[in-house]
Design an enzyme around this catalytic site. Structure first.
Site, PDB file in Angstrom:
ATOM      1  N   ASN A   9       0.869  -1.175   0.000  1.00 62.29           N
ATOM      2  CA  ASN A   9       0.000   0.000   0.000  1.00 62.29           C
ATOM      3  C   ASN A   9       0.904   1.223   0.000  1.00 62.29           C
ATOM      4  O   ASN A   9       1.488   1.556   1.019  1.00 62.29           O
ATOM      5  CB  ASN A   9      -0.889  -0.043   1.263  1.00 62.29           C
ATOM      6  CG  ASN A   9      -1.747   1.202   1.398  1.00 62.29           C
ATOM      7  OD1 ASN A   9      -1.789   2.044   0.490  1.00 62.29           O
ATOM      8  ND2 ASN A   9      -2.419   1.341   2.536  1.00 62.29           N
ATOM      9  N   LYS A  11       0.115   4.234  -0.283  1.00 64.66           N
ATOM     10  CA  LYS A  11      -0.559   5.391   0.320  1.00 64.66           C
ATOM     11  C   LYS A  11      -0.365   6.626  -0.573  1.00 64.66           C
ATOM     12  O   LYS A  11      -0.347   6.480  -1.795  1.00 64.66           O
ATOM     13  CB  LYS A  11      -0.057   5.599   1.746  1.00 64.66           C
ATOM     14  CG  LYS A  11      -0.176   4.298   2.577  1.00 64.66           C
ATOM     15  CD  LYS A  11       0.034   4.474   4.039  1.00 64.66           C
ATOM     16  CE  LYS A  11      -0.130   3.136   4.741  1.00 64.66           C
ATOM     17  NZ  LYS A  11      -0.009   3.224   6.187  1.00 64.66           N
ATOM     18  N   HIS A  95      -9.428   1.143   5.016  1.00 69.07           N
ATOM     19  CA  HIS A  95      -8.137   1.317   5.707  1.00 69.07           C
ATOM     20  C   HIS A  95      -8.339   2.238   6.914  1.00 69.07           C
ATOM     21  O   HIS A  95      -9.147   3.172   6.858  1.00 69.07           O
ATOM     22  CB  HIS A  95      -7.105   1.907   4.736  1.00 69.07           C
ATOM     23  CG  HIS A  95      -5.726   1.853   5.292  1.00 69.07           C
ATOM     24  ND1 HIS A  95      -5.265   2.777   6.199  1.00 69.07           N
ATOM     25  CD2 HIS A  95      -4.727   0.956   5.114  1.00 69.07           C
ATOM     26  CE1 HIS A  95      -4.021   2.450   6.534  1.00 69.07           C
ATOM     27  NE2 HIS A  95      -3.668   1.349   5.904  1.00 69.07           N
ATOM     28  N   GLU A  97      -6.685   4.618   7.975  1.00 69.06           N
ATOM     29  CA  GLU A  97      -6.477   6.049   7.710  1.00 69.06           C
ATOM     30  C   GLU A  97      -7.737   6.665   7.094  1.00 69.06           C
ATOM     31  O   GLU A  97      -8.054   7.828   7.345  1.00 69.06           O
ATOM     32  CB  GLU A  97      -5.251   6.231   6.801  1.00 69.06           C
ATOM     33  CG  GLU A  97      -3.970   5.986   7.595  1.00 69.06           C
ATOM     34  CD  GLU A  97      -2.816   5.397   6.789  1.00 69.06           C
ATOM     35  OE1 GLU A  97      -2.862   5.433   5.546  1.00 69.06           O
ATOM     36  OE2 GLU A  97      -1.869   4.895   7.430  1.00 69.06           O
ATOM     37  N   GLU A 167      -4.907  -4.889  10.690  1.00 72.35           N
ATOM     38  CA  GLU A 167      -3.884  -3.868  10.874  1.00 72.35           C
ATOM     39  C   GLU A 167      -4.138  -3.129  12.189  1.00 72.35           C
ATOM     40  O   GLU A 167      -4.953  -2.195  12.228  1.00 72.35           O
ATOM     41  CB  GLU A 167      -3.933  -2.856   9.729  1.00 72.35           C
ATOM     42  CG  GLU A 167      -3.696  -3.462   8.367  1.00 72.35           C
ATOM     43  CD  GLU A 167      -3.204  -2.411   7.368  1.00 72.35           C
ATOM     44  OE1 GLU A 167      -2.113  -2.592   6.850  1.00 72.35           O
ATOM     45  OE2 GLU A 167      -3.904  -1.413   7.149  1.00 72.35           O
ATOM     46  N   GLY A 173       2.936   2.418  10.756  1.00 65.30           N
ATOM     47  CA  GLY A 173       3.877   3.526  10.584  1.00 65.30           C
ATOM     48  C   GLY A 173       4.594   3.942  11.850  1.00 65.30           C
ATOM     49  O   GLY A 173       5.205   5.006  11.905  1.00 65.30           O
ATOM     50  N   SER A 213       3.956  -2.065  10.286  1.00 65.57           N
ATOM     51  CA  SER A 213       5.417  -2.120  10.474  1.00 65.57           C
ATOM     52  C   SER A 213       6.016  -3.473  10.120  1.00 65.57           C
ATOM     53  O   SER A 213       6.960  -3.924  10.766  1.00 65.57           O
ATOM     54  CB  SER A 213       5.782  -1.699  11.905  1.00 65.57           C
ATOM     55  OG  SER A 213       5.365  -0.365  12.150  1.00 65.57           O
TER      56      SER A 213
END
Ligand code: 13P
Length: 251
Positions: A9, A11, A95, A97, A167, A173, A213
């Site tokens: 991904n 992003k 996702h 985010e 996730e 991240g 990560s």
């Protein structure tokens, strides 16, 4: 035996030029990789270029979002027809985010999942708890709601086509990876929820990726867990050597 699936991904990273460079590098490294499904998910602007580069390889292309609608007055949205026109096969949906910054909720995510399956695109449904959820002991409750709501009205036969990505938000991240055991526990739990929803056969067939990560040096242990069927990779997917290293760890 579930085939491992490693998806990158990207992003909101990579201009078209940078995306072409990365895709060409990965094509050299991974073009013959038949034992693992590899998916590249660049930003919309680079999808066509990346799709062209990997067109005659084993590598597939995915988008990072998709509208739940077919066409029309939905400013800023991209629909299934536009994705399929450039040979996109997978769509990342829900996702964290998008849930966090754009307030996407399970209702809309489910509409997108159902639409993607109806149009022969493969959804990668993302679920995962925040640090607050984990610390308050709500991980299972939160993830269960996301799985049940996100996959509402999805037939048992479709579970071979879709992917669930676990996730944990606190691991995305941050460099703070879930331990292999923490991840395995939630993956097994998710498989149990799927079993309860649509039966043992679908639960056994559905692929569940870990994301957060993941790097070449922790991938072997994570991917060695019985219920971890792949990875959804953020930061490490932006570098050809790192991403290829994770794919090789899945072989
Ligand atoms: P990182 O690998 O950068 O933690 O991102 C994971 C992720 O969000 C993939 O969708």
């Amino acid at each position: 035996m579930r085939k491992k699936i490693i998806a990158g991904n990207w992003k909101m990273n990579k201009t078209i030029e940078e995306a072409i460079e990365l895709a060409n590098g990965l094509k050299l490294d991974l073009a013959d990789c038949k034992d693992v499904d590899v998916v590249l998910c660049p930003p919309f602007t680079a999808l066509k270029s990346v799709s062209d580069i990997v067109s005659e390889t084993q590598i597939a292309v995915g988008s990072q979002n998709m509208s739940s609608e077919d066409e029309g007055a939905y400013t800023g949205e991209i629909c299934h027809t536009m994705l399929k026109e450039i040979f996109v096969r997978y769509v990342i949906l829900g996702h964290s985010e998008r849930r966090q910054y754009y307030k996407e909720n399970d209702f809309w995510i489910n509409k997108k999942v159902v639409k993607a399956l109806e149009k022969n695109l493969r959804p990668i449904l993302c679920v995962g708890e925040t640090l607050e959820d984990r610390e308050s002991g709500s991980t299972e409750k939160v993830v269960e709601v996301q799985v049940r709501e996100g996959l509402k009205d999805v037939a048992a036969e479709s579970y071979t086509e879709l992917v669930i990505a676990y996730e944990p938000v606190w691991a995305i991240g941050t460099g703070k990876v879930a331990t292999a055991q923490q991840a395995q526990d939630v993956h097994a739990f998710i498989r149990g929820v799927v079993k309860d929803m649509v039966g043992a056969e679908a639960a056994d067939a559905v692929r569940i990726q870990y994301g957060g990560s993941m790097k070449p040096d922790n991938a072997v242990e994570l991917l060695g867990q019985p219920d971890i069927d792949g990875g959804l990779i953020g930061g490490a997917a932006l570098d050809a050597t790192s991403f290829a290293g994770i794919v090789k760890a899945a072989m």
